[in-house]
Design a protein around this motif. Structure first.
Motif, PDB file in Angstrom:
ATOM      1  N   VAL A  51       0.845  -1.199   0.000  1.00 16.31           N
ATOM      2  CA  VAL A  51       0.000   0.000   0.000  1.00 16.31           C
ATOM      3  C   VAL A  51       0.878   1.247   0.000  1.00 16.31           C
ATOM      4  CG1 VAL A  51      -1.598   1.330   1.394  1.00 16.31           C
ATOM      5  CG2 VAL A  51      -1.959  -1.108   1.101  1.00 16.31           C
ATOM      6  N   ALA A  54       2.546   1.830  -3.279  1.00 16.63           N
ATOM      7  CA  ALA A  54       1.657   2.275  -4.351  1.00 16.63           C
ATOM      8  C   ALA A  54       1.371   3.773  -4.259  1.00 16.63           C
ATOM      9  CB  ALA A  54       0.359   1.483  -4.297  1.00 16.63           C
ATOM     10  N   LEU A  55       1.488   4.342  -3.067  1.00 13.92           N
ATOM     11  CA  LEU A  55       1.069   5.741  -2.890  1.00 13.92           C
ATOM     12  C   LEU A  55       1.746   6.708  -3.864  1.00 13.92           C
ATOM     13  CD1 LEU A  55       0.665   6.129   0.970  1.00 13.92           C
ATOM     14  CD2 LEU A  55      -1.100   6.041  -0.763  1.00 13.92           C
ATOM     15  N   GLU A 126       0.638  -1.029  14.466  1.00 13.96           N
ATOM     16  CA  GLU A 126      -0.696  -0.552  14.836  1.00 13.96           C
ATOM     17  C   GLU A 126      -0.903   0.910  14.460  1.00 13.96           C
ATOM     18  OE1 GLU A 126       1.655  -1.500  16.828  1.00 13.96           O
ATOM     19  OE2 GLU A 126       2.043   0.082  18.306  1.00 13.96           O
ATOM     20  N   MET A 128      -0.674   2.230  11.567  1.00 22.82           N
ATOM     21  CA  MET A 128      -0.884   2.292  10.117  1.00 22.82           C
ATOM     22  C   MET A 128      -1.638   3.560   9.699  1.00 22.82           C
ATOM     23  SD  MET A 128      -0.608   0.083   7.428  1.00 22.82           S
ATOM     24  CE  MET A 128      -1.238   0.115   5.757  1.00 22.82           C
ATOM     25  N   GLY A 129      -2.661   3.905  10.471  1.00 25.71           N
ATOM     26  CA  GLY A 129      -3.508   5.048  10.102  1.00 25.71           C
ATOM     27  C   GLY A 129      -2.719   6.335  10.015  1.00 25.71           C
ATOM     28  N   LYS A 130      -1.879   6.556  11.021  1.00 28.97           N
ATOM     29  CA  LYS A 130      -1.082   7.782  11.017  1.00 28.97           C
ATOM     30  C   LYS A 130      -0.036   7.720   9.922  1.00 28.97           C
ATOM     31  CE  LYS A 130      -2.022   8.228  15.784  1.00 28.97           C
ATOM     32  NZ  LYS A 130      -1.761   7.517  17.008  1.00 28.97           N
ATOM     33  N   ILE A 132      -0.068   6.351   7.118  1.00 38.01           N
ATOM     34  CA  ILE A 132      -0.542   6.485   5.737  1.00 38.01           C
ATOM     35  C   ILE A 132      -0.891   7.936   5.427  1.00 38.01           C
ATOM     36  CG2 ILE A 132      -3.032   6.155   5.873  1.00 38.01           C
ATOM     37  CD1 ILE A 132      -2.658   3.950   3.766  1.00 38.01           C
ATOM     38  N   ILE A 133      -1.192   8.693   6.468  1.00 33.72           N
ATOM     39  CA  ILE A 133      -1.585  10.084   6.228  1.00 33.72           C
ATOM     40  C   ILE A 133      -0.365  10.933   5.849  1.00 33.72           C
ATOM     41  CG2 ILE A 133      -2.445  12.159   7.390  1.00 33.72           C
ATOM     42  CD1 ILE A 133      -4.582  10.241   6.524  1.00 33.72           C
TER      43      ILE A 133
ATOM     44  N   LEU B 384      -7.833   4.244  14.186  1.00 32.54           N
ATOM     45  CA  LEU B 384      -6.607   4.398  13.414  1.00 32.54           C
ATOM     46  C   LEU B 384      -5.912   5.711  13.768  1.00 32.54           C
ATOM     47  CD1 LEU B 384      -7.414   3.242   9.768  1.00 32.54           C
ATOM     48  CD2 LEU B 384      -5.724   2.297  11.301  1.00 32.54           C
ATOM     49  N   LEU B 661      -7.946   2.712  -3.264  1.00 38.30           N
ATOM     50  CA  LEU B 661      -6.886   3.147  -2.334  1.00 38.30           C
ATOM     51  C   LEU B 661      -6.902   4.664  -2.190  1.00 38.30           C
ATOM     52  CD1 LEU B 661      -4.366   2.525  -0.645  1.00 38.30           C
ATOM     53  CD2 LEU B 661      -3.026   2.653  -2.726  1.00 38.30           C
ATOM     54  N   TYR B 672      -8.934  13.517   9.179  1.00 42.65           N
ATOM     55  CA  TYR B 672      -7.849  13.653  10.157  1.00 42.65           C
ATOM     56  C   TYR B 672      -7.261  15.055  10.152  1.00 42.65           C
ATOM     57  CZ  TYR B 672      -7.610   8.549  10.703  1.00 42.65           C
ATOM     58  OH  TYR B 672      -7.891   7.248  10.981  1.00 42.65           O
TER      59      TYR B 672
END
Lengths: 158, 700
Positions: A51, A54-55, A126, A128-130, A132-133, B384, B661, B672
């Motif tokens: 992922v 790919a960004l 854990e 992941m969310g941060k 990816i941003i 998340l 994606l 966010y």
């Protein structure tokens, strides 16, 4: 002179797809190196690493998208070329610049941010969310450039 | 709203029932153990139980590492993650655990592994020797000259660059009576500048002179240690306490002994080659043995890995808390609703006292989100980022509608939505016992697909312009009529309108965020903060938006100028309250100006929502491009239609993946970065109960 307009348009399309593509290739490459490094330790992270890799790939797609827009506009896809004056050609060329330039550089830097995020999830999956941003922040400018390019292209009447 | 009410529980129990209590807590899956408490003496039973678990787990990790390459797991790891794992009862697991001697199994596998590595060392040495033999095949003397020499004679093997050969010959000629030089004929297939192989034979008392001469001429000596004897294959007892398939017959010792290499080169070469073949067969046998062992033991090991992992977590939890001579105390957080159930389970054990109380002022309880069914899939988005502190607002229901709309606009294609729904429906049906986290995540995408479908219909996008691109396909005509009648906006023809809608959605999102921020401030009695930091900005941003709409005649002139006045009031409020904590007129004024300058960040925030248009555009155009390429391919004679189908389907799938994606990441970012910055900081500790968490099997 009669093909100058077409030529300028094609140069623009080429730069949009080419430069943004170069940027994406570099960005995806950088992220891929980091991903491979992490996966030597933990091959199970393949999914999340992919992922992140790919960004920085989207800029190349934005460039391609702009190029197609141009080709469609000048009729290069249907085989019946439109008449494009050099002024219009120059306009189309200028419209391609935002995504060509920003696509290139933003993909490169997004690749670096992605690589750093990959390192981050290697230690803290854990988060992941941060993680990816952070690379997604860089992409904002590619999205804005794409928007600018397309709005500009729509402004050039052929 | 959204955050489950927790009780702080203290559990007092006699040491003798510790194991039963631990099991009950883990089975309940509702207790977040509070860590800490001074390590006290005498918890030897828990400590030693944990140490035992760790020891077993170490053995299992070792066995996994060795055996996994030899094992093809019938269950896919994706399937396992989606809950497709065998159900095993706890008592069965316990029986398996008791009946398996892991350390014996590990020891036997370890001995096979080391025998294998010894064998491979030996084999590589044999290969090296064969290589040497192939270079000196025409050596006329027995090899014993090289390996042992005689009482007076010794020999050395080496390579030398071709052009130095004559120099070496003359050096050796100087000692002609006492030396002999053998130069091997070059191999026919060797490269042009490959070095020549030589054997220097000399009397022992001129050894030093010869070696010196050789090194002057650039000879590289090749150590010819034909066979250090590796103790090959003591038969490994693979089937002692543990039934490890069949015993791997490792045969008798094969030694390659330098002293025995005495015959002619060709003879010795044949012998080594034969031995090498023997070793290869033995290696294959050992690998087969490991493969059989993996097939027999891996399923058991997977079960035991889950079992001992579960036990380790249980005992780890029991190490927290305090204890006296006979009584232990374990503290944990538990949802209020789960208390009676746990109480019943504990009563069954007996000798246990559970005291549940409300969190004290200085406690930091963990956070367990609990929302209405429809909002539950969105909880993962909050988690998340970071859960809210206990007692604060859970942003899940607040962000849910916006995420829903944004995702739809970013992906924005009815065709993609249909494919997503199909795939998700299949996965959700196939994996009925999916863990709830994974299920909720997939349902989030189901909702996203619904939203995508709606926006796709509104904007007339079905796999890009598929309906318009292939009008000759059956069904396209009625579909086109349907599409055209349902279409409300065309982003391709009228992007400005979609841009304005995107930005307005952004304004609404931001104002909503500010309003929540204001509400939170007021709830905590910080009225000035609410007015100066939030409400003033609501006036300002909302007013300016109305004003701008007024100038473009989107709303009436009156509303526009009303908006202008509201914005002015907002600006004054911002300016006035910005320096409320500063002293002195200058620093107050400076803070005011700085605060007003902050309006640029709001401008940036609003413009950021233009991505809704850009990404929606992106997916529509990628779809269009694929259809175009498909159309071009269809023009190729004979195979054209087939190529077109491949291009269109492959291309659309690629577009789908990339755009899903993008839509997810960017919709999330708008929450966010733009939304949360107005009111939400997170900072809660997630609720992590002691539970049965397994990877390979489901424990009943």
């Amino acid at each position: 002179m009669e093909f100058l307009g077409i030529a300028l348009s094609l140069i623009g399309a080429g730069m949009a797809a080419g430069m943004a593509g170069i940027g994406s290739a570099m960005g995806v490459g950088i992220a891929g190196e980091a991903a491979a490094g992490v996966m030597t330790e933990d091959p199970g992270k393949f999914g999340s690493c992919l992922v992140f890799q790919a960004l920085p790939g989207t800029q190349g797609i934005y460039g391609l998208l702009t190029a197609f827009f141009v080709l469609n506009k000048i009729g290069a896809l249907t085989g019946s070329l439109a008449v494009v004056t050099w002024q219009q050609g120059l306009g189309i060329f200028a419209s391609c610049l935002p995504i060509a330039l920003v696509g290139w550089m933003s993909a490169l830097y997004q690749g670096r941010a992605s690589a750093a995020s990959i390192q981050m999830i290697a230690r803290k999956p854990e988060e992941m969310g941060k993680a990816i941003i952070l690379p997604a922040m860089v992409e904002t400018y590619a999205v804005l450039a794409l928007l600018t390019s397309i709005l500009m292209l729509m402004g050039v009447q052929v | 709203m959204g955050v489950t009410k927790l009780k702080k529980a203290e559990l007092y129990y006699h040491k003798s029932v510790r194991s039963a209590v631990a099991a009950a807590l883990q089975q309940s899956g509702a207790c977040h153990i509070i860590e800490g408490g001074p390590p006290s003496q005498g918890r030897t039973d828990a400590t030693s139980a944990l140490a035992e678990c760790e020891e077993r787990l170490a053995a299992i990790r070792y066995l996994f590492r060795v055996l996994t390459p030899f094992y093809s797991d019938p269950a896919s790891s994706i399937g396992q993650a989606l809950g497709d794992k065998p159900v095993v009862s706890l008592s069965d697991l316990e029986k398996t655990a008791a009946g398996t001697d892991l350390s014996a199994l590990a020891a036997s596998v370890r001995s096979v592994e080391s025998a294998l590595s010894d064998l491979r060392t030996e084999m590589s040495q044999m290969k090296a020797n064969l290589d040497v033999f192939s270079n000196i095949e025409d050596f006329p003397y027995p090899l014993s000259v090289l390996t042992n020499g005689t009482a007076v004679l010794a020999a050395s093997l080496g390579t030398i660059p071709e052009q130095n050969l004559s120099a070496l010959s003359s050096e050796m000629a100087a000692l002609a009576q006492r030396t002999e030089l053998f130069v091997a004929a070059p191999k026919p297939q060797s490269k042009k500048d490959a070095p020549a192989w030589v054997v220097l034979m000399y009397e022992r008392d001129v050894a030093k002179d010869v070696i010196d001469a050789a090194s002057r001429c650039g000879v590289t000596l090749v150590p010819f240690s034909l066979g250090t004897t590796v103790p090959l294959g003591t038969t490994v007892p693979l089937g002692t306490t543990v039934p490890l398939g069949t015993t791997v017959p490792l045969g008798t010792t094969v030694g390659t002994d330098a002293a025995k290499m005495s015959g002619a080169v060709a003879d010795e070469e044949a012998k080594v080659a034969a031995r090498l073949r023997e070793c290869e067969a033995r290696e294959a046998e050992m690998l087969n043995g490991l493969r059989r062992a993996a097939a027999v033991h891996m399923p058991t090991l997977q079960r035991l890995s889950d079992y001992w992992g579960m036990m380790a977590e249980r005992w780890q939890a029991m190490l927290e808390g305090t204890e006296t001579e006979a009584v232990c105390v374990t503290s944990f957080w538990i949802p209020e609703a789960a208390v009676p159930q746990l109480q019943r389970q504990l009563d069954a054990i007996g000798g246990v006292a559970l005291v549940a109380s409300d969190p004290a002022e200085d406690d930091v309880p963990p956070v367990l989100l609990h929302n209405k069914r429809v909002f539950r899939p969105f909880e993962i988005l909050t988690t998340l980022y970071a859960p809210p502190p206990y007692g604060e607002t859970d942003p899940t229901p607040l962000l849910a509608p916006f995420f829903f709309v944004f995702f739809g606009m970013c992906l924005g294609d009815a065709g993609y939505a249909v494919v997503m729904l199909g795939v998700l429906w299949f996965v959700l049906r196939k994996y009925g016992r999916m863990p709830s986290g994974a299920r909720e995540f997939l349902i989030l995408f189901v909702l996203g697909a619904v939203s995508t479908f709606i926006y796709g219909v509104i904007s007339g996008s079905f796999f890009g312009d598929f309906i318009d691109a292939f009008p000759s396909l059956p069904l396209m005509k009625p579909l086109k009529e349907l599409k055209d009648s349902l279409m409300l906006i065309d982003p391709m023809k009228d992007p400005m309108r979609v841009l304005v809608i995107s930005l307005l959605l952004g304004v609404v999102h931001l104002l909503f965020g500010l309003a929540i921020g204001a509400y939170d401030h007021i709830r905590h009695g910080r009225h000035l903060d609410a007015l100066g930091d939030k409400i003033a900005w609501i006036f300002f941003v909302g007013g300016i938006t109305l004003f701008c709409m007024g100038t473009t005649n989107a709303v009436s002139q009156f509303t526009g100028s009303f908006g202008g006045s509201v914005a002015a009031v907002g600006a004054v409020l911002i300016f006035w309250y910005a320096g409320r904590e500063k002293k002195g007129i200058f620093s107050k004024a400076l803070s005011g100006f700085l605060a007003l300058y902050g309006s640029t960040s709001y401008l940036g925030d609003v413009l950021s929502y233009s991505r809704l248009l850009a990404l929606g555009f992106g997916s529509a155009v990628i779809g269009m491009i694929m259809n175009l390429l498909g159309g071009m391919a269809a023009g190729i004679p004979v195979v054209g239609w087939l190529l077109a189908v491949v291009v269109v389907i492959g291309g659309q799938l690629f577009g789908l993946l990339i755009n899903v994606l993008g839509a997810f990441v960017h919709s999330l970012r708008l929450q966010y970065v733009e939304f949360f910055s107005k009111f939400y900081t997170g900072g809660g500790v997630p609720f992590r109960p002691l539970a049965v968490s397994t990877r390979f099997v489901e424990v009943k």
